[in-house]
Design a protein around this motif. Structure first.
Motif, short mmCIF file in Angstrom:
data_model
loop_
_atom_site.label_atom_id
_atom_site.label_comp_id
_atom_site.label_asym_id
_atom_site.label_seq_id
_atom_site.Cartn_x
_atom_site.Cartn_y
_atom_site.Cartn_z
N HIS A 25 77.84 62.89 25.28
CA HIS A 25 76.62 62.13 25.55
C HIS A 25 75.94 61.65 24.27
CE1 HIS A 25 76.72 62.70 29.84
NE2 HIS A 25 76.63 64.00 29.75
N THR A 222 63.45 64.92 32.48
CA THR A 222 64.49 64.65 33.47
C THR A 222 64.37 65.65 34.62
OG1 THR A 222 66.06 66.06 32.28
CG2 THR A 222 66.08 63.71 31.76
N GLU A 265 68.24 70.06 29.53
CA GLU A 265 69.65 69.94 29.91
C GLU A 265 69.89 70.44 31.33
OE1 GLU A 265 73.52 71.33 30.87
OE2 GLU A 265 71.91 72.71 30.32
N THR A 268 68.90 67.84 34.02
CA THR A 268 69.40 66.46 33.92
C THR A 268 70.59 66.27 34.86
OG1 THR A 268 68.70 66.43 31.60
CG2 THR A 268 70.16 64.67 32.34
N TRP A 273 71.92 61.24 33.38
CA TRP A 273 72.75 61.05 32.19
C TRP A 273 73.27 59.61 32.14
CZ3 TRP A 273 72.48 63.60 28.03
CH2 TRP A 273 72.34 64.99 28.01
N TYR A 276 70.43 57.32 31.15
CA TYR A 276 70.16 57.48 29.72
C TYR A 276 71.20 56.74 28.88
CZ TYR A 276 70.51 59.77 25.16
OH TYR A 276 70.64 60.02 23.82
N ARG A 277 72.46 56.94 29.20
CA ARG A 277 73.53 56.33 28.40
C ARG A 277 73.52 54.81 28.54
NH1 ARG A 277 77.41 58.93 25.99
NH2 ARG A 277 78.94 57.29 26.36
#
Length: 286
Positions: A25, A222, A265, A268, A273, A276-277
């Motif tokens: 990530h 998150t 973490e 999330t 994820w 976000y990416r």
């Protein structure tokens, strides 16, 4: 990261799965929670062996990842679900906290992340603690959790905002200042985006102008709980990144802005994820 990764024995395979996923990530820093300081300024008994195993796994599996244990606690006089234990006005307690952090650096960690809550705007004892920690953790990184910024001090709730001037004073002793830009109570996406733009537009040039070594990271949530302070559909990674990019355009921060920090973490989801990416990879800051 959750407390378990440094406090209790974990299977080698599980640690490697976690670390590889974080690397995929593009995560540069991880902040595993460690037991909060007690009223004596000590870290209660925890598994030093597990700390060493986790750090060794990170060095082997994700050698570019920096690991900073997350330490701190609630301030004396403040109560959420439990009474506070950190008395910033107690010099002896501050000195023992500093010694404990030096011990973590001696274990081989890349620095420490300090989160004491709540700290009121302008608190001088907190600044004294940071100056002592700066010396103790060198050459490791000193990373700080920071109360959300605001344009002025709120007299009836001095721990609700930190003013930009206090942010600069905190940054004088830190390598990273991580804004807790969540639980804002803002009710709409547009207002949250505008607030994140304010954060970037206000703090980044302040850091650059002060010539501090500190870099700004903005913490975004998150987690999905919805209440008065946090609305799951408002405070999202996508909304936060949209606001940050808008705020960073044209500010000339000179590298003072380093990135965002996802909290946390264990909350999330795969969808977050992916959000976000996709947002991160699509960003170009002039």
């Amino acid at each position: 990261l959750e407390h378990k990764w440094l406090e209790k024995e974990q299977a080698q395979a599980e640690m490697e799965v976690l670390l590889l996923a974080l690397s995929r990530h593009g995560i540069a820093y991880v902040y595993p929670h460690l037991i909060p300081f007690n009223s004596a300024g000590r870290l209660p008994v925890h598994s030093r062996e597990q700390m060493r195993r986790f750090l060794a796994s990170a060095r082997r599996v994700s050698p570019g990842l920096k690991v900073l244990p997350w330490v701190g606690g609630l301030r004396v006089g403040y109560k959420r679900s439990r009474p506070g234990t950190v008395d910033l006005a107690d010099l002896g307690q501050r000195q023992r906290m500093v010694a404990e952090c030096r011990g973590l650096i001696d274990e081989g960690f890349d620095g420490i992340h300090l989160n004491v809550e709540p700290v009121d705007d302008g608190n001088l004892d907190f600044l004294a603690l940071l100056r002592a920690l700066r010396t103790a953790v060198h050459p490791g990184l000193l990373s700080i959790s920071a109360i959300r910024p605001g344009p002025f001090r709120v007299p009836v709730a001095p721990n609700f905002f930190w003013t930009p001037g206090y942010y600069v004073r905190v940054a004088e002793s830190a390598d990273q200042v991580v804004v807790m830009a969540y639980d804002t109570a803002l009710p709409t996406r547009s207002l949250y985006q505008r607030y994140l733009a304010y954060v970037a537009r206000t703090l980044t040039p302040r850091f650059a102008a002060s010539h501090t070594r500190a870099r700004l990271l903005v913490g975004v949530p998150t987690y999905d709980e919805t209440g008065f302070m946090h609305r799951a559909g408002v405070e999202t990674p996508g909304n936060a990144l949209t606001g940050l990019v808008a705020g960073l355009r044209g500010v000339g921060g000179g590298g003072a802005f380093e990135g965002v920090a996802l909290y946390a973490e264990w909350t999330t989801s795969p969808a977050e994820w992916a959000e976000y990416r996709s947002e991160k990879l699509g960003i170009t800051i002039p």
